[in-house]
Design a protein around this motif. Structure first.
Motif, PDB file in Angstrom:
ATOM      1  N   HIS A 161      -2.041 -12.528 119.051  1.00 19.28           N
ATOM      2  CA  HIS A 161      -1.505 -13.253 120.202  1.00 19.28           C
ATOM      3  C   HIS A 161      -0.556 -14.365 119.779  1.00 19.28           C
ATOM      4  O   HIS A 161       0.346 -14.719 120.504  1.00 19.28           O
ATOM      5  N   ARG A 162      -0.759 -14.926 118.606  1.00 23.59           N
ATOM      6  CA  ARG A 162       0.146 -15.983 118.149  1.00 23.59           C
ATOM      7  C   ARG A 162       1.520 -15.426 117.815  1.00 23.59           C
ATOM      8  O   ARG A 162       2.520 -16.040 118.120  1.00 23.59           O
ATOM      9  N   SER A 211       3.670 -14.939 120.917  1.00 24.21           N
ATOM     10  CA  SER A 211       4.197 -16.159 121.509  1.00 24.21           C
ATOM     11  C   SER A 211       5.324 -16.737 120.657  1.00 24.21           C
ATOM     12  O   SER A 211       6.272 -17.293 121.195  1.00 24.21           O
ATOM     13  N   ARG A 247       8.417 -14.790 121.478  1.00 25.72           N
ATOM     14  CA  ARG A 247       8.909 -15.184 122.793  1.00 25.72           C
ATOM     15  C   ARG A 247       9.637 -16.532 122.721  1.00 25.72           C
ATOM     16  O   ARG A 247      10.663 -16.728 123.352  1.00 25.72           O
ATOM     17  N   GLN A 248       9.110 -17.459 121.922  1.00 25.28           N
ATOM     18  CA  GLN A 248       9.758 -18.754 121.762  1.00 25.28           C
ATOM     19  C   GLN A 248      11.128 -18.601 121.106  1.00 25.28           C
ATOM     20  O   GLN A 248      12.098 -19.229 121.524  1.00 25.28           O
TER      21      GLN A 248
END
Length: 134
Positions: free
Chosen positions: A12-13, A16, A19-20
């Protein structure tokens, strides 16, 4: 057995972070750039007040790619690049309008989008030469 620090581990990290980075590199959309290419907006963008927070103090700006450059040579190099030429090709098509969306939904007959003539912006030194001769 659960991790000692109580945090979950896993993929999950990574999602993200991706996405950033995707939003960090986000550029202006084509319809926004078409709006910037109007003469009144283009003049304002090309003659910006010096801003020390932007590259090159906001003196070297490519209207078509919405990018600032450090100096004139890097801007000239950008004008010859594949990225700039690809953006010019994308900007040749007129921006998507509400009327076109309605025609695509079946509320009228389809009319192909217009082609817009887009050329690389003149450099400042070329503009000053034209003003001096004209």
């Amino acid at each position: 057995m659960s991790p000692r620090n109580g945090r979950r581990t896993g993929a999950h990290r990574a999602r993200s972070v991706a996405r950033q980075l995707k939003t960090k590199r986000r550029r202006r959309d084509l319809d926004e750039i078409h709006r910037d290419l109007r003469p009144e907006n283009a003049a304002r963008l090309l003659r910006q007040e010096p801003d020390p927070d932007l590259p090159g103090c906001a003196r070297f700006y490519c209207l078509h790619c919405a990018r600032y450059f450090v100096d004139l040579t890097s801007m000239k190099e950008h004008f010859r690049s594949k990225v700039h030429k690809k953006r010019l090709k994308q900007l040749r098509e007129a921006p998507y309008t509400q009327e076109e969306a309605e025609r695509a939904a079946g509320m009228g007959s389809y009319i192909p989008p217009e082609k817009v003539e887009v050329q690389t912006q003149p450099l400042e030194e070329e503009v000053t030469e034209m003003e001096a001769s004209g």
